[in-house]
Design a protein around this motif. Structure first.
Motif, PDB file in Angstrom:
ATOM      1  N   PHE A 104       0.288  -1.024   0.325  1.00  0.00           N
ATOM      2  CA  PHE A 104      -0.103   0.057   0.233  1.00  0.00           C
ATOM      3  C   PHE A 104       1.229   1.167  -0.171  1.00  0.00           C
ATOM      4  O   PHE A 104       0.579   2.218   0.483  1.00  0.00           O
ATOM      5  CB  PHE A 104      -1.053   0.402   1.021  1.00  0.00           C
ATOM      6  N   MET A 105       2.634   0.944  -0.742  1.00  0.00           N
ATOM      7  CA  MET A 105       3.073   2.001  -0.341  1.00  0.00           C
ATOM      8  C   MET A 105       2.696   3.192   0.654  1.00  0.00           C
ATOM      9  O   MET A 105       3.049   4.531   0.837  1.00  0.00           O
ATOM     10  CB  MET A 105       2.162   3.230  -2.010  1.00  0.00           C
ATOM     11  N   ASN A 106       2.849   2.368   1.977  1.00  0.00           N
ATOM     12  CA  ASN A 106       3.615   2.933   3.454  1.00  0.00           C
ATOM     13  C   ASN A 106       2.278   4.010   3.625  1.00  0.00           C
ATOM     14  O   ASN A 106       2.432   4.862   4.293  1.00  0.00           O
ATOM     15  CB  ASN A 106       4.794   3.668   2.917  1.00  0.00           C
ATOM     16  N   ASN A 107       0.588   3.643   2.777  1.00  0.00           N
ATOM     17  CA  ASN A 107       0.023   4.380   3.192  1.00  0.00           C
ATOM     18  C   ASN A 107      -0.977   4.066   3.971  1.00  0.00           C
ATOM     19  O   ASN A 107      -1.708   3.471   3.863  1.00  0.00           O
ATOM     20  CB  ASN A 107      -0.979   4.441   1.531  1.00  0.00           C
ATOM     21  N   GLU A 108      -0.634   4.301   5.289  1.00  0.00           N
ATOM     22  CA  GLU A 108      -1.715   3.373   6.581  1.00  0.00           C
ATOM     23  C   GLU A 108      -2.991   3.903   6.449  1.00  0.00           C
ATOM     24  O   GLU A 108      -4.021   2.935   6.226  1.00  0.00           O
ATOM     25  CB  GLU A 108      -1.076   3.983   7.750  1.00  0.00           C
ATOM     26  N   GLN A 109      -3.646   5.175   5.629  1.00  0.00           N
ATOM     27  CA  GLN A 109      -4.588   5.776   5.715  1.00  0.00           C
ATOM     28  C   GLN A 109      -5.592   4.375   5.076  1.00  0.00           C
ATOM     29  O   GLN A 109      -6.814   3.641   5.052  1.00  0.00           O
ATOM     30  CB  GLN A 109      -4.816   7.081   5.591  1.00  0.00           C
ATOM     31  N   MET A 110      -5.026   4.158   3.206  1.00  0.00           N
ATOM     32  CA  MET A 110      -5.130   3.673   2.719  1.00  0.00           C
ATOM     33  C   MET A 110      -5.630   2.690   2.781  1.00  0.00           C
ATOM     34  O   MET A 110      -6.816   1.515   2.794  1.00  0.00           O
ATOM     35  CB  MET A 110      -4.485   3.496   0.560  1.00  0.00           C
ATOM     36  N   TYR A 111      -5.109   2.098   3.403  1.00  0.00           N
ATOM     37  CA  TYR A 111      -4.781   0.313   4.295  1.00  0.00           C
ATOM     38  C   TYR A 111      -5.755  -0.148   5.504  1.00  0.00           C
ATOM     39  O   TYR A 111      -6.421  -0.501   5.329  1.00  0.00           O
ATOM     40  CB  TYR A 111      -3.144  -0.141   4.876  1.00  0.00           C
ATOM     41  N   VAL A 112      -5.700   0.739   6.101  1.00  0.00           N
ATOM     42  CA  VAL A 112      -7.133   1.420   7.023  1.00  0.00           C
ATOM     43  C   VAL A 112      -8.373   0.613   6.220  1.00  0.00           C
ATOM     44  O   VAL A 112      -9.167  -0.033   6.278  1.00  0.00           O
ATOM     45  CB  VAL A 112      -6.519   2.063   8.640  1.00  0.00           C
ATOM     46  N   LYS A 113      -7.853   1.726   5.557  1.00  0.00           N
ATOM     47  CA  LYS A 113      -9.881   2.136   4.841  1.00  0.00           C
ATOM     48  C   LYS A 113      -9.910   0.674   3.717  1.00  0.00           C
ATOM     49  O   LYS A 113     -10.930   0.736   4.409  1.00  0.00           O
ATOM     50  CB  LYS A 113      -9.405   2.469   3.724  1.00  0.00           C
ATOM     51  N   TYR A 114      -9.288   0.283   3.438  1.00  0.00           N
ATOM     52  CA  TYR A 114      -9.873  -1.646   2.798  1.00  0.00           C
ATOM     53  C   TYR A 114      -9.640  -2.530   4.215  1.00  0.00           C
ATOM     54  O   TYR A 114     -10.740  -3.458   4.139  1.00  0.00           O
ATOM     55  CB  TYR A 114      -7.980  -1.867   1.781  1.00  0.00           C
TER      56      TYR A 114
END
Length: 140
Positions: free
Chosen positions: A53-63
């Protein structure tokens, strides 16, 4: 940003708008951190997930948060109850892919046994299903 050399009124305006905004950002970050540490404790490989997730925690948590809303698990359960092996295989395989992309390896490993049996055209053993289902329910 207002400075301390400005009048009291302007300083209060800065505090009333900026501080709540900062608190919202901090709160969101803490929620993500808590969720991520909880996931790590449950066998999610966060290092691998962050790479995906390209170090994008927000996007990972969203999924991650969308997973319980996904109907794939429901389709899998219904298909198994109806002994519809083909539909159960498709749902289990889809869920296996989702959990792999999210680096949820503990769930994925247990689901792999279910998928393997369905791929052979046989129903999964009860112990295999219960191992997966228990892990999945705990994660959700």
């Amino acid at each position: 940003m207002k400075t301390a050399t400005l009048g009291r009124r302007e300083l209060l305006v800065w505090q009333s708008f900026a501080l709540p905004d900062i608190l919202v950002v901090v709160k969101r970050r803490l929620c993500r951190m808590n969720k991520l540490s909880e996931l790590a404790n449950r066998g999610v490989n966060l290092e691998e997930a962050m790479d995906r997730f390209m170090n994008n925690e927000q996007m990972y948590v969203k999924y991650i948060m969308q997973l319980p809303k996904d109907n794939t698990y429901t389709v899998l359960v219904q298909s198994l109850n109806e002994q519809n092996i083909q539909e159960a295989f498709e749902a289990a395989h889809r869920l296996k892919g989702i959990t792999a992309n999210l680096a949820m390896w503990k769930i994925n490993e247990k689901l792999k046994l279910v998928v393997d049996n369905l791929k052979k055209g046989i129903m999964p053993e009860e112990t295999q299903w219960l191992a997966f289902d228990t892990e999945y329910q705990e994660m959700m």
